[in-house]
Design an enzyme around this catalytic site. Sequence first.
Site, PDB file in Angstrom:
ATOM      1  N   GLY A   1     -21.133   7.713  -8.029  1.00 57.42           N
ATOM      2  CA  GLY A   1     -22.438   8.364  -8.069  1.00 57.42           C
ATOM      3  C   GLY A   1     -23.009   8.529  -9.470  1.00 57.42           C
ATOM      4  O   GLY A   1     -23.981   9.245  -9.660  1.00 57.42           O
TER       5      GLY A   1
ATOM      6  N   GLU B   1     -11.409   4.069  -6.268  1.00 59.48           N
ATOM      7  CA  GLU B   1     -12.698   4.653  -6.657  1.00 59.48           C
ATOM      8  C   GLU B   1     -12.484   5.549  -7.876  1.00 59.48           C
ATOM      9  O   GLU B   1     -12.112   6.718  -7.735  1.00 59.48           O
ATOM     10  CB  GLU B   1     -13.268   5.506  -5.515  1.00 59.48           C
ATOM     11  CG  GLU B   1     -13.634   4.721  -4.281  1.00 59.48           C
ATOM     12  CD  GLU B   1     -14.780   5.375  -3.505  1.00 59.48           C
ATOM     13  OE1 GLU B   1     -15.634   4.628  -3.015  1.00 59.48           O
ATOM     14  OE2 GLU B   1     -14.837   6.615  -3.404  1.00 59.48           O
TER      15      GLU B   1
ATOM     16  N   GLU C   1     -14.374  13.220  -3.336  1.00 57.34           N
ATOM     17  CA  GLU C   1     -15.165  14.439  -3.067  1.00 57.34           C
ATOM     18  C   GLU C   1     -14.383  15.409  -2.186  1.00 57.34           C
ATOM     19  O   GLU C   1     -14.493  16.627  -2.342  1.00 57.34           O
ATOM     20  CB  GLU C   1     -16.519  14.046  -2.444  1.00 57.34           C
ATOM     21  CG  GLU C   1     -17.407  13.381  -3.496  1.00 57.34           C
ATOM     22  CD  GLU C   1     -18.371  12.345  -2.962  1.00 57.34           C
ATOM     23  OE1 GLU C   1     -18.583  12.286  -1.740  1.00 57.34           O
ATOM     24  OE2 GLU C   1     -18.917  11.580  -3.791  1.00 57.34           O
TER      25      GLU C   1
ATOM     26  N   ASN D   1     -20.459   4.154   2.795  1.00 61.29           N
ATOM     27  CA  ASN D   1     -20.108   5.565   2.989  1.00 61.29           C
ATOM     28  C   ASN D   1     -21.404   6.353   2.845  1.00 61.29           C
ATOM     29  O   ASN D   1     -21.896   6.541   1.734  1.00 61.29           O
ATOM     30  CB  ASN D   1     -19.074   5.994   1.939  1.00 61.29           C
ATOM     31  CG  ASN D   1     -18.786   7.484   1.993  1.00 61.29           C
ATOM     32  OD1 ASN D   1     -19.218   8.179   2.907  1.00 61.29           O
ATOM     33  ND2 ASN D   1     -18.046   7.977   0.998  1.00 61.29           N
TER      34      ASN D   1
ATOM     35  N   HIS E   1     -11.143  10.755   0.086  1.00 61.14           N
ATOM     36  CA  HIS E   1     -12.242  10.497  -0.855  1.00 61.14           C
ATOM     37  C   HIS E   1     -12.183  11.539  -1.979  1.00 61.14           C
ATOM     38  O   HIS E   1     -11.839  12.694  -1.746  1.00 61.14           O
ATOM     39  CB  HIS E   1     -13.596  10.563  -0.138  1.00 61.14           C
ATOM     40  CG  HIS E   1     -14.704  10.039  -0.972  1.00 61.14           C
ATOM     41  ND1 HIS E   1     -15.304  10.807  -1.952  1.00 61.14           N
ATOM     42  CD2 HIS E   1     -15.293   8.819  -1.034  1.00 61.14           C
ATOM     43  CE1 HIS E   1     -16.220  10.064  -2.564  1.00 61.14           C
ATOM     44  NE2 HIS E   1     -16.236   8.862  -2.021  1.00 61.14           N
TER      45      HIS E   1
ATOM     46  N   LYS F   1     -21.860   9.388   3.221  1.00 60.00           N
ATOM     47  CA  LYS F   1     -21.641  10.766   2.760  1.00 60.00           C
ATOM     48  C   LYS F   1     -22.489  11.714   3.621  1.00 60.00           C
ATOM     49  O   LYS F   1     -22.684  11.433   4.801  1.00 60.00           O
ATOM     50  CB  LYS F   1     -21.924  10.892   1.252  1.00 60.00           C
ATOM     51  CG  LYS F   1     -21.136   9.830   0.453  1.00 60.00           C
ATOM     52  CD  LYS F   1     -21.116  10.063  -1.024  1.00 60.00           C
ATOM     53  CE  LYS F   1     -20.298   8.949  -1.691  1.00 60.00           C
ATOM     54  NZ  LYS F   1     -20.142   9.141  -3.128  1.00 60.00           N
TER      55      LYS F   1
ATOM     56  N   SER G   1     -20.480   3.229  -7.840  1.00 59.04           N
ATOM     57  CA  SER G   1     -21.710   2.639  -8.377  1.00 59.04           C
ATOM     58  C   SER G   1     -21.780   1.130  -8.189  1.00 59.04           C
ATOM     59  O   SER G   1     -22.323   0.422  -9.032  1.00 59.04           O
ATOM     60  CB  SER G   1     -21.893   3.025  -9.848  1.00 59.04           C
ATOM     61  OG  SER G   1     -21.975   4.441  -9.971  1.00 59.04           O
TER      62      SER G   1
HETATM   63  P1  13P Z   1     -21.602   5.435  -5.149  1.00 56.21           P
HETATM   64  O1  13P Z   1     -21.679   3.987  -4.690  1.00 56.21           O
HETATM   65  O2  13P Z   1     -22.827   6.216  -4.806  1.00 56.21           O
HETATM   66  O3  13P Z   1     -21.160   5.550  -6.560  1.00 56.21           O
HETATM   67  O4  13P Z   1     -20.438   6.104  -4.268  1.00 56.21           O
HETATM   68  C1  13P Z   1     -19.229   5.451  -4.160  1.00 56.21           C
HETATM   69  C2  13P Z   1     -18.414   6.168  -3.169  1.00 56.21           C
HETATM   70  O5  13P Z   1     -18.019   7.302  -3.370  1.00 56.21           O
HETATM   71  C3  13P Z   1     -18.116   5.487  -1.898  1.00 56.21           C
HETATM   72  O6  13P Z   1     -17.155   6.170  -1.168  1.00 56.21           O
END
Ligand code: 13P
Length: 246
Positions: free
Chosen positions: A170, A164, A95, A8, A93, A10, A208
């Site tokens: 993150g 997640e 976010e 992803n 997601h 982002k 992560s």
């Molecule tokens: P990270 O791997 O940066 O923690 O992000 C995970 C994520 O949100 C994948 O959609």
Amino acid sequence: MKKLIAGNWKMNGSLEANAPLVQALLMDASGWACDVAVCVPPVYLAQVQALVHGNRLNLGAQDVSTHEAGAFTGEVSAAMLKDFAVRYCIVGHSERRHYHQESDATVALKAQRALAAGITPIVCVGETLAQREAGLTEEVVKRQLAAVVHTNGHCISEIVLAYEPVWAVGTGNTASPQQAQQVHHVLRTQLQAASQHADRVRILYGGSMNASNAAGLLAQPDIDGGLIGGAALQAAAFLSIVAAAG
Ligand code: 13P
């Protein structure tokens, strides 16, 4: 079941940076034992589609509109994604749930739009740190999945699910393999109650995940792949996660 490792990106990338990243992934593709995808910002779909064309790397998107077409400025429809041969689309997601106030019902509708267009939704669920500390993890993820099951009925076995935990996204704080497996098992059981084909639904872990913790997570019985954020932006890190899934 064949695992899926999905990156992803982002809101990262550029025309200049995407090409060498994708080319480095493609150089490795002949050795892949699992399915691999990159979920890119919509403005780069055409670029990445051209780069991956005819190759084993699948194209994914990060969001889709709840609407089919019309006066929805800034939105991207499932049919538009399909135009670019998008195979997977992340929906719900954390976010998007957090910054764009997406409700469980909205996420369920997005999954439905994707499925109707022949795109596999990667439906994200996960609890916040406060919810985990309050002992609400199972309740939260079950509620989030229930909305998707309710709206998508028999098609539920066509989705990919991603656990997640918000506190792991993150932050560098990965869930332990045991913590993740526990939640994946809850989700699997819920899927089994909804569909006879639940065992073919891939449940990804995200949060992560990196080259050093991937193997332990992917060895768990109900962890069928990964959804990778930060580590998906570097070919070497992403490819070592892909190799760990093999
Ligand atoms: P990270 O791997 O940066 O923690 O992000 C995970 C994520 O949100 C994948 O959609």
